[in-house]
Design a protein around this motif. Sequence first.
Motif, mmCIF file in Angstrom:
data_model
loop_
_atom_site.group_PDB
_atom_site.id
_atom_site.type_symbol
_atom_site.label_atom_id
_atom_site.label_comp_id
_atom_site.label_asym_id
_atom_site.label_seq_id
_atom_site.Cartn_x
_atom_site.Cartn_y
_atom_site.Cartn_z
ATOM 1 N N ILE A 1 -8.348 12.280 9.852
ATOM 2 C CA ILE A 1 -7.111 12.886 9.342
ATOM 3 C C ILE A 1 -7.520 14.003 8.395
ATOM 4 C CG2 ILE A 1 -4.997 12.521 8.048
ATOM 5 C CD1 ILE A 1 -4.825 9.770 9.188
ATOM 6 N N VAL A 2 -7.173 15.225 8.778
ATOM 7 C CA VAL A 2 -7.701 16.426 8.139
ATOM 8 C C VAL A 2 -6.570 17.216 7.500
ATOM 9 C CG1 VAL A 2 -9.136 18.473 8.517
ATOM 10 C CG2 VAL A 2 -9.398 16.482 10.022
ATOM 11 N N THR A 3 -6.817 17.730 6.296
ATOM 12 C CA THR A 3 -5.837 18.599 5.649
ATOM 13 C C THR A 3 -6.468 19.941 5.314
ATOM 14 O OG1 THR A 3 -6.357 17.810 3.402
ATOM 15 C CG2 THR A 3 -4.633 16.632 4.608
ATOM 16 N N GLY B 1 -1.306 16.884 1.702
ATOM 17 C CA GLY B 1 -1.638 15.482 1.498
ATOM 18 C C GLY B 1 -0.534 14.492 1.814
ATOM 19 N N PRO B 2 0.709 14.694 1.336
ATOM 20 C CA PRO B 2 1.764 13.713 1.613
ATOM 21 C C PRO B 2 2.042 13.510 3.095
ATOM 22 C CG PRO B 2 2.403 15.122 -0.217
ATOM 23 C CD PRO B 2 1.151 15.708 0.356
ATOM 24 N N VAL B 3 1.985 14.581 3.872
ATOM 25 C CA VAL B 3 2.192 14.460 5.316
ATOM 26 C C VAL B 3 1.032 13.699 5.948
ATOM 27 C CG1 VAL B 3 2.447 15.736 7.480
ATOM 28 C CG2 VAL B 3 3.588 16.550 5.413
ATOM 29 N N ALA B 4 -0.181 13.986 5.489
ATOM 30 C CA ALA B 4 -1.354 13.271 5.980
ATOM 31 C C ALA B 4 -1.307 11.796 5.591
ATOM 32 C CB ALA B 4 -2.625 13.922 5.443
ATOM 33 N N ASP B 5 -0.798 11.495 4.395
ATOM 34 C CA ASP B 5 -0.652 10.107 3.960
ATOM 35 C C ASP B 5 0.258 9.330 4.908
ATOM 36 O OD1 ASP B 5 -2.249 10.462 1.714
ATOM 37 O OD2 ASP B 5 -0.561 10.906 0.389
ATOM 38 N N GLU B 6 1.348 9.975 5.319
ATOM 39 C CA GLU B 6 2.281 9.337 6.237
ATOM 40 C C GLU B 6 1.583 8.985 7.546
ATOM 41 O OE1 GLU B 6 6.439 10.811 6.275
ATOM 42 O OE2 GLU B 6 6.138 11.062 8.438
ATOM 43 N N ASP C 1 0.874 -1.179 0.000
ATOM 44 C CA ASP C 1 0.000 0.000 0.000
ATOM 45 C C ASP C 1 0.905 1.220 0.000
ATOM 46 O OD1 ASP C 1 -1.827 2.030 0.397
ATOM 47 O OD2 ASP C 1 -2.787 1.141 2.146
ATOM 48 N N ARG C 2 1.030 1.871 -1.153
ATOM 49 C CA ARG C 2 1.858 3.072 -1.248
ATOM 50 C C ARG C 2 0.970 4.296 -1.390
ATOM 51 N NH1 ARG C 2 6.378 5.006 -5.822
ATOM 52 N NH2 ARG C 2 6.928 6.925 -4.727
ATOM 53 N N ARG C 3 1.226 5.275 -0.528
ATOM 54 C CA ARG C 3 0.497 6.531 -0.589
ATOM 55 C C ARG C 3 1.526 7.658 -0.602
ATOM 56 N NH1 ARG C 3 -4.615 5.446 3.572
ATOM 57 N NH2 ARG C 3 -4.855 3.236 3.044
ATOM 58 N N GLY C 4 1.754 8.208 -1.792
ATOM 59 C CA GLY C 4 2.754 9.252 -1.930
ATOM 60 C C GLY C 4 4.138 8.742 -1.600
ATOM 61 N N ALA C 5 4.770 9.335 -0.610
ATOM 62 C CA ALA C 5 6.132 8.978 -0.232
ATOM 63 C C ALA C 5 6.174 7.969 0.903
ATOM 64 C CB ALA C 5 6.909 10.232 0.166
ATOM 65 N N THR C 6 5.030 7.386 1.256
ATOM 66 C CA THR C 6 4.966 6.438 2.362
ATOM 67 C C THR C 6 4.445 5.099 1.860
ATOM 68 O OG1 THR C 6 4.437 8.281 3.829
ATOM 69 C CG2 THR C 6 4.119 6.077 4.712
ATOM 70 N N LEU C 7 4.979 4.024 2.421
ATOM 71 C CA LEU C 7 4.611 2.686 1.953
ATOM 72 C C LEU C 7 4.447 1.744 3.145
ATOM 73 C CD1 LEU C 7 6.032 0.670 -0.986
ATOM 74 C CD2 LEU C 7 6.309 -0.277 1.311
ATOM 75 N N LEU C 8 3.436 0.895 3.063
ATOM 76 C CA LEU C 8 3.217 -0.169 4.027
ATOM 77 C C LEU C 8 3.144 -1.486 3.270
ATOM 78 C CD1 LEU C 8 2.467 -1.344 6.818
ATOM 79 C CD2 LEU C 8 0.079 -0.759 6.329
ATOM 80 N N ALA C 9 4.108 -2.362 3.523
ATOM 81 C CA ALA C 9 4.117 -3.692 2.923
ATOM 82 C C ALA C 9 3.753 -4.703 4.004
ATOM 83 C CB ALA C 9 5.491 -4.006 2.340
ATOM 84 N N THR C 10 2.860 -5.626 3.691
ATOM 85 C CA THR C 10 2.358 -6.568 4.685
ATOM 86 C C THR C 10 2.453 -7.988 4.152
ATOM 87 O OG1 THR C 10 0.750 -4.870 5.336
ATOM 88 C CG2 THR C 10 0.432 -7.084 6.213
ATOM 89 N N VAL D 1 2.967 21.985 8.344
ATOM 90 C CA VAL D 1 3.492 21.513 7.055
ATOM 91 C C VAL D 1 4.356 22.609 6.435
ATOM 92 C CG1 VAL D 1 2.873 20.689 4.746
ATOM 93 C CG2 VAL D 1 1.498 20.010 6.728
ATOM 94 N N SER D 2 5.454 22.194 5.822
ATOM 95 C CA SER D 2 6.401 23.158 5.249
ATOM 96 C C SER D 2 5.912 23.669 3.906
ATOM 97 C CB SER D 2 7.783 22.516 5.097
ATOM 98 O OG SER D 2 7.696 21.324 4.325
#
Length: 255
Positions: free
Chosen positions: A122-124, A130-135, A98-107, A201-202
């Motif tokens: 989780i609110v933006t 979005g990428p920070v929220a994805d993490e 499950d990849r969301r932007g720059a974050t990934l969860l492999a199971t 967020v930056s």
Amino acid sequence: MRELLEAVAAGECSPAEAEAKLNGYVTEEAGRFDAARDTRRGIPEAILAEGKTPEQVASLATTALETTGRALVTRLEDTHFAALEERLEETVPDAAVDRRGATLLATAADHDRPALEATVAIVTAGTVDGPVADEAALICVDAGLAVDRIDDVGVAALTRLIDQVERLRAADVAIVAAGREGALPTVVAGLIDTPVIGVPVSSGYGHGGDGEAALAGMLQSCTVLSVVNVDAGFVAGAQATLIARAIDGARTSGS
């Protein structure tokens, strides 16, 4: 220990798994993976891809899957993902990714993910958050929380946020990511009675546009909220997980 050694000799347990059970961590060329952190702290170790080579990321992620059943990778680039994808095809072909932007969860296929009786909103403020929220979201997904994602409700048009207040009030904890002046977490915290975690967020223009203005604004919030570091989606997700786990425990024990 004899049983563990016999399992390794029989091919039922890999050397990495055995090392993780004995020491709590696995040592390899790419570093030491803390396989026992989830048991000890309640939050698994995430692999920060930033600053690592694609090969190092792929190696550490494979070790994580082998010893804990899943791998969380943050701040990855396409080169990291390509190397990891290739490694997983060779070693763990049945892993779900499950990849969301720059974050990934492999199971791994046999990983038993928990299910918590708790919801995190989780609110933006805007798309750039979005990428920070994805993490944050993938950390919560891994922990078994129900995630209610509410996007693009920044304070420049408050009607967008007001329309979502009932959803926010239904959540057990809220993570709110915002750049610029970082006002959204303060507004949300003034509308609901659940814990709010602000994530600066930056994003923005000129002075303070690197997240400093958002961080300062959240730290000076006139409504009660917790604040993590700039772009620290992982920390926000981890903190929300700990809160949700306590809520789940209270609900379970009371039922």
